[in-house]
Design a protein around this motif. Structure first.
Motif, PDB file in Angstrom:
ATOM      1  N   ILE A   1     -29.628  61.414   0.814  1.00 30.51           N
ATOM      2  CA  ILE A   1     -28.517  60.526   0.470  1.00 30.51           C
ATOM      3  C   ILE A   1     -27.931  59.956   1.753  1.00 30.51           C
ATOM      4  N   GLY A   2     -27.718  58.649   1.749  1.00 27.47           N
ATOM      5  CA  GLY A   2     -27.101  57.979   2.895  1.00 27.47           C
ATOM      6  C   GLY A   2     -26.044  57.011   2.422  1.00 27.47           C
ATOM      7  N   ARG A   3     -25.165  56.615   3.306  1.00 28.25           N
ATOM      8  CA  ARG A   3     -24.054  55.742   2.913  1.00 28.25           C
ATOM      9  C   ARG A   3     -24.230  54.343   3.497  1.00 28.25           C
ATOM     10  N   LYS A   4     -23.905  53.349   2.650  1.00 26.88           N
ATOM     11  CA  LYS A   4     -23.873  51.962   3.106  1.00 26.88           C
ATOM     12  C   LYS A   4     -22.524  51.420   2.646  1.00 26.88           C
ATOM     13  N   GLU A   5     -21.576  51.383   3.538  1.00 24.86           N
ATOM     14  CA  GLU A   5     -20.177  51.045   3.207  1.00 24.86           C
ATOM     15  C   GLU A   5     -19.690  51.999   2.115  1.00 24.86           C
ATOM     16  N   GLU A   6     -19.206  51.460   0.977  1.00 19.24           N
ATOM     17  CA  GLU A   6     -18.700  52.346  -0.070  1.00 19.24           C
ATOM     18  C   GLU A   6     -19.804  52.918  -0.956  1.00 19.24           C
TER      19      GLU A   6
ATOM     20  N   LEU B   1     -23.350  54.772  -2.007  1.00 20.81           N
ATOM     21  CA  LEU B   1     -24.298  55.791  -1.594  1.00 20.81           C
ATOM     22  C   LEU B   1     -25.670  55.383  -2.093  1.00 20.81           C
ATOM     23  N   LYS B   2     -26.650  55.540  -1.264  1.00 21.28           N
ATOM     24  CA  LYS B   2     -28.024  55.244  -1.672  1.00 21.28           C
ATOM     25  C   LYS B   2     -28.835  56.524  -1.569  1.00 21.28           C
ATOM     26  N   ASP B   3     -29.880  56.616  -2.375  1.00 20.22           N
ATOM     27  CA  ASP B   3     -30.706  57.812  -2.266  1.00 20.22           C
ATOM     28  C   ASP B   3     -32.176  57.454  -2.195  1.00 20.22           C
ATOM     29  N   GLY B   4     -32.918  58.358  -1.618  1.00 21.16           N
ATOM     30  CA  GLY B   4     -34.376  58.238  -1.556  1.00 21.16           C
ATOM     31  C   GLY B   4     -34.953  59.517  -2.118  1.00 21.16           C
ATOM     32  N   TYR B   5     -35.926  59.375  -3.016  1.00 15.41           N
ATOM     33  CA  TYR B   5     -36.412  60.534  -3.774  1.00 15.41           C
ATOM     34  C   TYR B   5     -37.925  60.577  -3.709  1.00 15.41           C
ATOM     35  N   SER B   6     -38.461  61.769  -3.600  1.00 13.81           N
ATOM     36  CA  SER B   6     -39.908  61.936  -3.720  1.00 13.81           C
ATOM     37  C   SER B   6     -40.184  63.317  -4.282  1.00 13.81           C
ATOM     38  N   ALA B   7     -41.210  63.410  -5.134  1.00  9.23           N
ATOM     39  CA  ALA B   7     -41.480  64.680  -5.823  1.00  9.23           C
ATOM     40  C   ALA B   7     -42.972  64.896  -5.949  1.00  9.23           C
TER      41      ALA B   7
ATOM     42  N   ARG C   1     -34.304  54.927   3.687  1.00  9.05           N
ATOM     43  CA  ARG C   1     -34.127  53.881   4.713  1.00  9.05           C
ATOM     44  C   ARG C   1     -34.355  52.499   4.103  1.00  9.05           C
ATOM     45  N   ALA C   2     -35.361  52.405   3.223  1.00  9.42           N
ATOM     46  CA  ALA C   2     -35.628  51.121   2.558  1.00  9.42           C
ATOM     47  C   ALA C   2     -34.470  50.745   1.640  1.00  9.42           C
ATOM     48  N   ALA C   3     -33.969  51.722   0.882  1.00 13.57           N
ATOM     49  CA  ALA C   3     -32.879  51.442  -0.065  1.00 13.57           C
ATOM     50  C   ALA C   3     -31.622  50.990   0.681  1.00 13.57           C
ATOM     51  N   LEU C   4     -31.375  51.595   1.842  1.00  9.44           N
ATOM     52  CA  LEU C   4     -30.184  51.224   2.622  1.00  9.44           C
ATOM     53  C   LEU C   4     -30.305  49.807   3.201  1.00  9.44           C
ATOM     54  N   ALA C   5     -31.550  49.396   3.448  1.00  9.89           N
ATOM     55  CA  ALA C   5     -31.755  48.068   4.037  1.00  9.89           C
ATOM     56  C   ALA C   5     -31.863  46.979   2.973  1.00  9.89           C
ATOM     57  N   ALA C   6     -31.870  47.378   1.696  1.00 10.96           N
ATOM     58  CA  ALA C   6     -32.171  46.422   0.621  1.00 10.96           C
ATOM     59  C   ALA C   6     -31.087  45.373   0.444  1.00 10.96           C
ATOM     60  N   GLU C   7     -31.540  44.131   0.208  1.00 10.08           N
ATOM     61  CA  GLU C   7     -30.644  43.007  -0.097  1.00 10.08           C
ATOM     62  C   GLU C   7     -30.772  42.696  -1.585  1.00 10.08           C
ATOM     63  N   PRO C   8     -29.757  42.037  -2.187  1.00 11.85           N
ATOM     64  CA  PRO C   8     -29.887  41.650  -3.602  1.00 11.85           C
ATOM     65  C   PRO C   8     -31.050  40.683  -3.783  1.00 11.85           C
TER      66      PRO C   8
ATOM     67  N   THR D   1     -43.198  42.039   5.392  1.00 12.17           N
ATOM     68  CA  THR D   1     -42.365  41.404   6.421  1.00 12.17           C
ATOM     69  C   THR D   1     -41.319  42.356   7.001  1.00 12.17           C
ATOM     70  N   GLY D   2     -41.062  43.473   6.301  1.00 11.73           N
ATOM     71  CA  GLY D   2     -39.982  44.372   6.730  1.00 11.73           C
ATOM     72  C   GLY D   2     -38.707  44.151   5.936  1.00 11.73           C
ATOM     73  N   ARG D   3     -38.595  42.997   5.242  1.00 14.94           N
ATOM     74  CA  ARG D   3     -37.410  42.769   4.388  1.00 14.94           C
ATOM     75  C   ARG D   3     -37.563  43.563   3.099  1.00 14.94           C
ATOM     76  N   VAL D   4     -36.423  44.041   2.611  1.00 16.59           N
ATOM     77  CA  VAL D   4     -36.452  44.866   1.396  1.00 16.59           C
ATOM     78  C   VAL D   4     -35.404  44.333   0.429  1.00 16.59           C
ATOM     79  N   PHE D   5     -35.723  44.303  -0.862  1.00 16.25           N
ATOM     80  CA  PHE D   5     -34.784  43.862  -1.895  1.00 16.25           C
ATOM     81  C   PHE D   5     -34.585  44.982  -2.920  1.00 16.25           C
TER      82      PHE D   5
END
Lengths: 473, 425
Positions: free
Chosen positions: A191-196, A198-204, A229-236, A414-418
């Motif tokens: 779990i990481g924070r991006k302003e207000e 919280l984003k999470d990354g999961y693997s199982a 890291r991808a989720a935190l960098a994601a744009e709409p 490209t490195g961009r994430v949505f």
């Protein structure tokens, strides 16, 4: 090593047999399913350490099923003593009296069973009960601590391990079946924070087996961190139709949610599935072959030897090179539809009703290399990290959600994430648009599947990377 | 229970909690007007939470594990499970915390008016409503599942707590189908703490009305940004953002940074200030803590952090127990005015979800309605909504009309501006 039989079921077998004999004296058909389930869950995170038994899929108990006057009735309890047998018989008798005068029954032929008798067990490498609580917790703590060193922005990391050992005994006039199964799963969530927010990354990871799955936990941790890291960098995302490559996890969600629920044949009985009218027609690209079954070559958490109605597990081809050839079916629905059951009659636990349910469901592999698939996309997305999905068997609408998609331009990431991204559209449109399928596959069964919003059972799903056109929002 | 308590004491377990839940249930499953299956069950479930105190490097810890003790277990098996749990608890290295204070109470009876009725009679009353809900061959109830449960729960712990209560639960779901001009369906769930045939009748009528609309729905809404209306269960789902983020389970590990007295709603611009309450559905929490109604948000300001004894101890606050039900006191605009505003009314989704971690809400539209300036209604299907509550929470406007179910009391509808729609180009 093989999973051993349950000493409890061995102890109550004579009592269950006595109950069955009493039922068979009164009813055209009767069966008894008894279970002995042990499930234990471990987790470590910033909130603390947790070790607990888990009763999500039941514990000990039995269900008596009887057939009379064109319909079934069932009674379940979590304990059977000799003195309880008359009251079980009386309760079922009362059921037919109470409902017989009041309701018309949905026409149902009695179950036809060929004689069958066996006792089978799955195998495992490491018994979690022998490995012990201390070692399991140590492993979860060490992977978590290692993961948290990676980045200072991390709010938390949760590491988890679950195992279940279940034993089932099915008795009817012509069947005496016993199975002993162990499966396990492990996962990491960062779990990481991006302003207000919280984003999470999961693997199982999951397997038909025991504590050996814990060896995969470090890989899960690395993948979960990458996803965060991808989720935190994601744009709409700008809504629209995109050329997409789906990872095996996203393919699995599409297989399961978008199409799998639509071929559960208890929905055919209710006229709730569009697939009922499409058997024999093309529903997907000819590159697509889809299978489901507890006896498929992909062993995972939903592998077993017989289902909760005492029908043997199978390996069902659902889509054969784009043509819908068969649904999957429980025993009662099969009798109503005049087809053979496929061993897909499953209960959440012994005190729940049987429905047609998926087991291990997947698209088979193709011939393309994943890197060639990405290279073939001029402008699109690599969709990853499925979060949820919902079925629509009647109208084949898609609702699947993924955490993010990685932008592809001129065949390169490209490195961009949505993200987050909702996949929508009409199921056959998506499946028919599949133009490439990878030669590598993945599958996982770390979660549980509901029928609507309840009736949770363990399933696995997956398949290859697929290339398709999908409406995203 | 007495046998288990005596075995716990014999094993030297000084802190424990034992919970016994005895459930009787009747379930009726229907396909159209015909009975598919009647089911009956009697469950006697006992669980024990075993606490173990230990010290390491001068720090006090309290570990715990939960075990399930079926009635079929022998005394020897129970003893072995207790021993294993005691051992396991020694690896649960959680900072020491206090257990809830002793509470003793007579059994609190069910508050349902149907508490004296046999469950089969209650199920039959529900079935009567369902089987008479439709009257034509085009739009009808395709199938229904009815669940009637009566559960007696007793909680006893080593601190002397001994509380019990009885609860009646009426749950179910149905599928409404319309065969023309398109063959479509609408899924609906219901959950009541009492037999309420009128509420169920209205839910069924609403389901049939909506499925008729969906049958003539044409295409997805236009892609882009617009105002949407959420109603009933979907509005309740949206409010999970507030109940989850104010829970000690999210605050203690730092997932939520909310503090008592903080204006968590932020600046309210065009919307209404939130007045939310935590409402009791049961007299006691799962830890035996007496439950009472508590203010959650007053004009957007956080008033209560809620949760179990462990996190409450760590945060230095009163343990409240966990709440299932919310009440929202708001509503300045009529539902009709909302619809006339041109907003897209999201009547049903395949699965509407509120992500309490990042504030996103999203879902695929099964049925949406839009009224134009001349009052003409258009039914739409397909596409999806995708928004984030965090930047929008100062713009929420609620309906004057109210809605009630087992987990929510409050405005029927909320108007949310600036939500992204993935739909037709």
């Amino acid at each position: 090593m093989k999973v051993e039989s349950s000493s409890y079921l061995a102890l109550v077998r004579p009592l269950l047999k006595k109950l069955l004999d009493g039922l068979l004296e009164r009813y055209e058909y009767a069966s008894v399913l008894a279970t002995d389930v042990e499930m234990k869950s471990y987790s470590v995170n910033r909130s603390g350490i947790r070790i607990t038994e888990n009763n999500m899929f039941g514990r000990r108990g039995f269900t008596a099923r009887v057939y009379k006057d064109g319909g079934y009735a069932e009674y379940s309890a979590n304990c059977l003593k000799e003195e309880d047998i008359p009251s079980v018989l009386a309760r079922l008798n009362q059921s037919f009296k109470e409902t017989g005068n009041r309701y018309e029954r949905f026409p149902t032929p009695p179950a036809e069973e060929t004689p069958l008798s066996f006792s089978k067990s799955t195998e495992f490498l490491a018994d979690p009960r022998k490995l012990g609580d201390e070692e399991i917790v140590k492993k979860l703590v060490s992977v978590r601590e290692e993961g948290l060193k990676a980045d200072e922005m991390l709010v938390d990391c949760t590491t988890r391990f679950n195992y279940q050992v279940y034993h089932k005994l099915f008795l009817s006039r012509s069947r005496d079946l016993e199975q002993n199964v162990m499966f396990s799963d492990c996962s990491a969530i960062f779990i990481g924070r991006k302003e207000e927010a919280l984003k999470d990354g999961y693997s199982a990871s999951s397997a038909l087996g025991g504590a050996e799955i814990l060896e995969r936990l470090p890989d899960c941790s690395a993948q979960a961190l990458d996803s965060l890291r991808a989720a935190l960098a994601a744009e709409p995302i700008q809504p629209g139709e995109y050329e997409c490559i789906c990872t095996p996890q996203v393919t699995g969600m599409i297989v399961h949610e978008a199409f799998g629920h639509g071929v559960e044949m208890d929905m055919f009985v209710k006229d709730r599935a569009l697939a009922k009218n499409c058997v024999g027609t093309q529903v997907a690209s000819e590159l697509v072959t889809m299978k489901d079954g507890a006896a498929t070559s992909y062993e995972d958490v939903a592998s077993y030897f017989f289902d909760d109605e005492g029908n043997p597990a199978s390996d069902t081809v659902i889509i054969d090179r784009g043509i819908l050839v068969s649904g999957i079916c429980d025993g009662v629905s099969a009798a109503r539809l005049g087809v053979r059951p496929t061993g897909n009659g499953r209960r959440e636990s012994v005190d729940h009703k049987v429905y047609t349910r998926m087991t291990n469901t997947f698209f088979t592999e193709g011939t393309s290399r994943p890197e060639d698939m990405i290279a073939s996309v001029k402008e699109g997305l690599l969709l990853d990290c499925p979060t949820s999905g919902m079925e629509d068997p009647k109208n084949w609408g898609i609702q699947c959600m993924v955490s993010f998609g990685r932008e592809i331009r001129d065949g390169r990431l490209t490195g961009r994430v949505f993200g987050p991204i909702v996949l929508t559209g009409y199921v056959p449109d998506l499946l028919k648009s599949i133009s490439m399928i990878s030669d590598t596959v993945g599958h996982c069964g770390s979660g549980a599947c509901g029928k609507g919003w309840k009736e949770w059972v363990k399933v696995s799903d997956g398949g290859p990377y697929i290339k398709a056109r999908i409406r995203l929002g | 229970m007495d046998k288990i308590i005596s075995l716990l004491e014999k094993a030297g377990v000084s802190a424990w909690r034992v919970t016994r839940k005895r459930t009787e249930a009747v379930e009726l499953y229907f396909i159209k007007k015909k009975l598919d299956l009647p089911r009956y069950k009697d469950l006697d479930e006992i669980s024990a939470e075993i606490f173990r105190d230990f010290e390491k490097d001068g720090v006090k810890y309290r570990g715990s594990t939960t075990i399930f003790l079926e009635p079929s277990l022998s005394e020897e098996e129970i003893g072995r499970k207790i021993k294993d749990a005691w051992y396991a608890a020694s690896f649960v290295k959680n900072r020491w915390y206090d257990l809830p204070k002793k509470t003793v109470s007579e059994t609190v009876p069910s508050g349902a008016s149907c508490r004296e009725l046999p469950l089969a009679k209650i199920a039959d009353s529900l079935a009567d409503v369902v089987l008479h809900a439709d009257s034509d061959d085009t739009a009808f109830i395709n199938s229904a599942e009815l669940f009637v449960r009566r559960a007696k729960v007793r909680i006893v712990d080593s601190a002397g707590t001994d509380v019990s209560c009885i609860r009646d639960m009426i749950r179910g779901e149905f599928v409404a189908q319309c065969t023309a001009p398109e063959d479509v369906e609408q899924f609906r769930q219901f959950a009541y703490d009492d037999l309420d045939p009128q509420a169920l009748k209205e839910k069924l009528e609403e389901g049939i009305r909506d499925v008729r609309l969906r049958a003539r729905a044409k295409g997805a809404p236009a892609a882009g940004s617009c105002s949407i209306i959420l109603t009933g269960e979907n509005l309740r789902e949206l409010l999970n953002f507030y109940s989850a983020r104010s829970g000690s389970a999210m605050i203690y590990p730092g997932y939520s940074t909310w503090k008592i007295g903080e204006n968590v709603q932020g600046e309210v611009t065009t919307g209404e200030k939130l007045r939310l309450s935590l409402v009791t559905a049961l007299p006691f929490s799962t830890e035996g803590i007496p439950m009472k109604e508590r203010p959650l948000l007053q004009d957007g300001v956080l008033r209560t952090i809620h949760g179990n004894a462990r996190f409450a101890h760590y945060l230095g606050i009163e343990p409240t127990g966990g709440y299932e039900k919310l009440r929202l006191d708001a509503g300045t605009m009529s539902y009709e005015d909302m619809k006339r505003s041109g907003a897209l009314e999201a009547v049903s989704f395949s699965d509407f979800q509120m992500d309490v971690m990042d504030g996103h809400f999203a879902g695929e539209l099964r049925l949406a309605l839009q009224t134009d300036g001349s009052g003409n209604l258009t039914a739409l299907t397909g596409g999806s909504v995708n928004g984030n509550l965090i930047p929008l929470q100062g713009k929420l406007v609620f309906s004057k009309e109210r809605y009630k179910d087992s987990s929510y009391e409050g405005p029927l509808a909320v108007l949310i501006p600036d939500v992204m729609i993935a739909g037709s180009d």
